[in-house]
Design an enzyme around this catalytic site. Structure first.
Site, PDB file in Angstrom:
ATOM      1  N   ASP A 244       0.856  -1.179   0.000  1.00  0.00           N
ATOM      2  CA  ASP A 244       0.000   0.000   0.000  1.00  0.00           C
ATOM      3  C   ASP A 244       0.896   1.234   0.000  1.00  0.00           C
ATOM      4  OD1 ASP A 244      -2.359   1.545   0.226  1.00  0.00           O
ATOM      5  OD2 ASP A 244      -2.088   1.667   2.387  1.00  0.00           O
ATOM      6  N   LYS A 245       0.318   2.396  -0.274  1.00  0.00           N
ATOM      7  CA  LYS A 245       1.108   3.635  -0.296  1.00  0.00           C
ATOM      8  C   LYS A 245       0.970   4.407   1.014  1.00  0.00           C
ATOM      9  CE  LYS A 245      -0.444   7.388  -2.103  1.00  0.00           C
ATOM     10  NZ  LYS A 245      -0.314   8.328  -0.954  1.00  0.00           N
ATOM     11  N   THR A 246      -0.245   4.868   1.291  1.00  0.00           N
ATOM     12  CA  THR A 246      -0.466   5.753   2.421  1.00  0.00           C
ATOM     13  C   THR A 246      -0.243   5.023   3.733  1.00  0.00           C
ATOM     14  OG1 THR A 246      -2.109   6.943   1.121  1.00  0.00           O
ATOM     15  CG2 THR A 246      -2.111   7.311   3.495  1.00  0.00           C
ATOM     16  N   ARG A 446       4.699  16.692  -5.792  1.00  0.00           N
ATOM     17  CA  ARG A 446       3.343  16.598  -6.323  1.00  0.00           C
ATOM     18  C   ARG A 446       2.935  17.996  -6.789  1.00  0.00           C
ATOM     19  NH1 ARG A 446       0.365  13.245  -1.554  1.00  0.00           N
ATOM     20  NH2 ARG A 446      -1.444  13.568  -2.894  1.00  0.00           N
ATOM     21  N   ARG A 608      -6.176   4.011  -7.601  1.00  0.00           N
ATOM     22  CA  ARG A 608      -7.635   3.955  -7.523  1.00  0.00           C
ATOM     23  C   ARG A 608      -8.129   2.512  -7.472  1.00  0.00           C
ATOM     24  NH1 ARG A 608     -10.076   7.974  -5.128  1.00  0.00           N
ATOM     25  NH2 ARG A 608      -9.310   9.974  -5.837  1.00  0.00           N
ATOM     26  N   ASP A 634      -1.541  -1.074   5.913  1.00  0.00           N
ATOM     27  CA  ASP A 634      -1.818  -0.578   7.265  1.00  0.00           C
ATOM     28  C   ASP A 634      -3.270  -0.187   7.479  1.00  0.00           C
ATOM     29  OD1 ASP A 634      -1.354   2.971   7.243  1.00  0.00           O
ATOM     30  OD2 ASP A 634      -1.651   1.666   5.528  1.00  0.00           O
ATOM     31  N   ASN A 637      -8.672  -1.279   4.189  1.00  0.00           N
ATOM     32  CA  ASN A 637      -8.815  -1.628   2.776  1.00  0.00           C
ATOM     33  C   ASN A 637      -7.703  -2.528   2.277  1.00  0.00           C
ATOM     34  OD1 ASN A 637      -6.867   0.356   3.010  1.00  0.00           O
ATOM     35  ND2 ASN A 637      -7.389   1.348   1.100  1.00  0.00           N
ATOM     36  N   ASP A 638      -6.728  -2.840   3.132  1.00  0.00           N
ATOM     37  CA  ASP A 638      -5.641  -3.741   2.748  1.00  0.00           C
ATOM     38  C   ASP A 638      -5.854  -5.160   3.261  1.00  0.00           C
ATOM     39  OD1 ASP A 638      -4.218  -1.566   1.603  1.00  0.00           O
ATOM     40  OD2 ASP A 638      -3.538  -0.987   3.596  1.00  0.00           O
TER      41      ASP A 638
END
Length: 844
Positions: A244-246, A446, A608, A634, A637-638
């Site tokens: 995951d990223k965040t 960004r 997404r 973390d 949704n993971d």
């Protein structure tokens, strides 16, 4: 529960009897601004630490009292249950009015389960429950994870069973199938059953438990908890790491780094110049900002900073004074509105970073509600703006906007910011935007392009009429709304380009570099937008600076997917960035082709992604490659991804066996001898092999390329299995026929000679396997030998004590042991000399 009204207090957790309940606001009370919105926390759902703003249905806010909510006649139209967690479409209709009131509902009017009310109270109506909720629809049933080592041992055990049956059939055949041959067959099956190494499973499970304990006690990763003791060895066989990223790669903390106005650029060391421009009398600058041939730098700075301070979804939050409780908490007089008590909350951390930066340079957002916001200038002047319309960010539009009216001048301005790919065709012609966006992207920043357009009252009224009509549409609402908004997005004035850096977790870059060198391919699966995911992939060095990035264009049908896959096939050694919607289309029509191309990429970024898509990607890799996968995340949704992977990480041995048998209808080693051999006599040395190391940990971290040898699985294969079978046959033959050749008058002497030689052979074979000695290994060897010697005094039933104390017994056992083990030691020495392992040069 459908249609039931729920009352949620502050810190209420939406769980339990209503899993992933979706609640439409019917009313709320909020400590911080107005009585028509509140904040929720979603950290247990998606790992995001930022509060999300949720808005109530406006027509219910005009009721005189809370009890009147139960007397109105209204209904809610909601779309059918679906997987998408980023959208919701519905309408709220009140029928007891003339004319009936219709109000559109979107994702901003809903609460999902596993979220917490962070501010205010909420009254809502239940729309989805049970299996219809987004959470349940995106959740897969967890599977029982079995390690690759267990699967390989299962195959080897099956092969041994076949050999067992075949050997029993041969023995019965040699007897000529006389008499009750089937009874003899079962006797041979029982006699030869020791060919299948049952004790190997025991030692293997104990070794896994020891590895899990070592991981939890490792000082370099404090706080680690091993939730399963069945798959720790999978960490040595991984080929794909899906992350995951965040919260996993990033800290989800943004820092404003750069502002570019076209002719001048401001960085971290020149922000004081912006403060100097803003200290000029604000009214003089704004009055002189009418269109000119060329605006001064000071005017452009003012306009850019003001646009950044207005175009966002950030809300300033003031905590109640200490000691204030009960209903008094909601009184404005009990709030501390000082700068030190103010925090900012928004759906995206980069939004907060922009507003915090405007505060640092002198233009402060002091208050905001759904209808207005107030800014404070460096001179203390309060500027009030009425919010006429808000256009939230979507993955399709890649931009967000706001229409505000300056209450002091009545000027209406449309501000917009977004990704450069979306804004470049909207703003007026310029010759610097594309180049500077590329420069900032290479720095891992960004980027957001900020623009504005002045509107007359007539232009706005015409737009509002068309926009309201489009929002009430049931079919193709999103397309109709987007078409109306796009009518304003023409020839907008480019104000500035901003660069924000997402703070990475500590040591992310060297860690990803080390994993790549170890031969592990890393895929990033995130629910964030494409631009953010691409930027983090660059800044974290998931994608190296020398590699190209292929951004998979959005596709909606088979033809578009075919064309885009052909375009991607022509690229070489480039990372792939693909959205969840495009991924879904490609997997529907060209699953094999997409996975084959993606597996050739050095890195893959899927943005997404829904929880279901993350788990689907993991399963696709397992099915198409057959390699071991690891998922790390973390957030809630993971969970599906972690459950689907062979090895899941949530952020908050080798054994030796030997087959010994004697061609007779009775077992040679009876009772305690076989039990002792499988446990007390040989367990400790075999178990101590968990301490064995090819190379030291420091050397493994320095040369991660050594990990590639583990993924090949050469330590346990049919080749190595056959080698051990040959060794077992050789040693078993030497032990038995050597004992028969040397035995004298008593059959018990055969047992004493052969079993003692067997124990010594087992201990020597364990020593032969050791690469790096640990003092506990030597203790285990001595302890096992000591247990056997001590037990001889109590095993009169099996051994002739007088015989085992003679010199004859000692030299016969020694001779058999030397013949069974010495050739293997010689072969091992020659193999290391002629074909040394890859790590031998490092250890030498």
């Amino acid at each position: 529960l459908y249609g039931c009204l729920c009352f949620l207090l502050l810190d209420s957790h939406i769980i339990c009897s209503q899993p992933f309940v979706t609640i439409m606001f019917a009313g709320s009370s909020c400590t911080y601004f107005t009585l028509c919105s509140c904040f929720i926390r979603t950290d247990q759902l998606d790992g995001e630490t930022d509060w999300k703003l949720k808005v109530a249905v406006s027509c219910t806010q005009r009721l005189p009292a809370l009890g009147d909510l139960f007397s109105i006649s209204a209904y809610v139209y909601a779309q059918k249950p679906q997987l998408d967690i980023h959208s919701f479409e519905g309408t709220f209709t009140r029928e007891d009015c003339d004319p009936p009131v219709h109000e559109s509902l979107s994702i901003e009017n809903t609460l999902w389960a596993s979220t917490i009310v962070a501010s205010g109270t909420v009254i809502g109506v239940v729309i989805y429950t049970g299996k219809e909720t987004r959470s349940v629809m995106n959740t897969s049933n967890p599977k029982n994870k079995v390690g690759l080592l267990d699967l390989e041992l299962n195959h080897l055990t099956k092969a041994l069973f076949v050999a067992l049956v075949a050997l029993s059939v041969v023995m019965v055949t040699l007897q000529g199938f006389v008499g009750p041959w089937y009874r003899n067959l079962f006797r041979f099956l029982l006699l030869f059953s020791y060919i299948i190494p049952i004790s190997l499973r025991v030692n293997l499970d104990m070794g896994k438990a020891a590895y899990g304990w070592m991981i939890m006690k490792d000082e370099s990763i404090p706080g680690t908890v091993v939730r399963t003791s069945t798959i720790p060895e999978e960490l040595g066989r991984l080929v794909y790491l899906l992350t995951d990223k965040t919260g996993t790669l990033t800290q989800n903390e943004m820092v404003f780094k750069r502002l570019h106005l076209g002719t001048v650029s401001y960085g971290a060391d020149t922000m004081d110049e912006i403060q100097t421009h803003l200290r000029n009398p604000y009214s003089q600058v704004t009055q002189s900002s009418a269109p000119k041939v060329r605006k001064s730098v000071s005017i452009r700075v003012h306009e850019a900073v003001k646009a950044i301070a207005l175009c966002h979804n950030v809300t300033p939050v003031y905590e109640p004074r200490a000691g204030v409780t009960g209903e008094a908490e909601y009184a404005e007089a009990d709030q501390d509105f000082s700068d030190g008590n103010r925090t900012y909350q928004a759906a995206s951390p980069d939004e907060v970073a922009l507003v915090q930066w405007t505060e640092s340079v002198g233009l402060t957002l002091v208050s905001r509600d759904l209808a207005s916001m107030q800014l404070r200038t460096p001179g203390g002047q309060i500027l009030t703006y009425c919010i006429l319309q808000m256009f939230p960010f979507t993955s399709e539009s890649k931009r967000m906007g706001v229409i505000v009216r300056d209450e002091s001048t009545a000027e209406i301005t449309f501000y917009m910011k977004g990704a450069d790919v979306a804004m470049s065709s909207i703003v007026q012609y310029n010759d610097w935007l594309e180049e500077e966006c590329g420069n900032m992207a290479r720095e891992g920043l960004r980027t957001l392009v900020v623009a504005k357009r002045a509107l007359t009252e007539e232009q706005y009224q015409d737009f509002e009429s068309r926009y309201s009509q489009a929002k009430l549409s049931i079919h193709d609402r999103a397309l109709k709304v987007a078409a109306v908004v796009e009518s304003l997005e023409r020839e907008m004035e480019l104000l500035c380009l901003t660069g924000v850096e997402d703070q990475l977790q500590a040591d992310v870059r060297p860690t990803l570099e080390m994993l790549r060198n170890a031969g592990i391919k890393i895929w990033m699966l995130t629910g964030d937008k494409l631009e953010t995911a691409t930027c983090i992939a660059k800044s974290s060095h998931l994608v190296s600076r020398t590699q190209d990035i292929h951004i998979f264009r959005p596709v909606t049908n088979r033809g578009e997917a075919h064309l885009e896959l052909n375009a991607f096939r022509r690229k070489h050694d480039c990372a792939l960035v693909i959205s969840g919607d495009s991924l879904e289309v490609c997997l529907k029509y060209y699953e094999h082709e997409l996975v084959e191309l993606a597996c050739q990429c050095p890195a893959v970024v899927c943005c997404r992604c829904s929880p279901t898509q993350k788990a689907h990607i993991v399963k696709l890799l397992q099915q198409h490659t057959g390699r071991r996968t690891c998922a790390i995340g973390d957030g809630g949704n993971d969970v599906s991804m972690i459950q689907a992977a062979d090895c899941g990480i949530g952020i908050e041995g080798k054994a030796v066996f030997s087959s010994v048998f004697y061609f007779a209808s009775v077992p040679l080693y009876q009772g305690f001898l076989m039990v002792g051999y499988a446990t007390l006599y040989t367990m400790f040395p075999v178990f101590s092999l968990v301490l064995d190391q090819d190379v030291k940990p420091e050397m493994a971290m320095l040369y991660p390329e050594l990990y590639k040898d583990l993924t090949k699985g050469r330590s346990l294969s049919f080749k190595t299995f056959l080698v051990w079978v040959v060794i077992s046959i050789y040693q078993g033959g030497i032990l038995m026929y050597g004992a028969l050749l040397l035995f004298e008058s008593e059959f018990v002497h055969v047992v004493a000679i052969s079993f003692t030689a067997l124990i010594l052979t087992e201990l020597l074979m364990v020593a032969l396997t050791v690469r790096t000695w640990h003092w506990l290994m030597a203790v285990a060897e001595v302890l096992s030998l000591g247990c056997y010697v001590a037990s001889l005094a109590f095993l009169n039933e099996y051994f002739d004590v007088a015989f085992i104390t003679t010199v004859t017994f000692v030299w016969k056992v020694s001779a058999i042991t030397v013949v069974s083990c010495l050739p293997l030691y010689v072969l091992k020495y020659l193999k290391r000399k002629l074909s040394p392992p890859s790590y031998s040069k490092l250890t030498s």
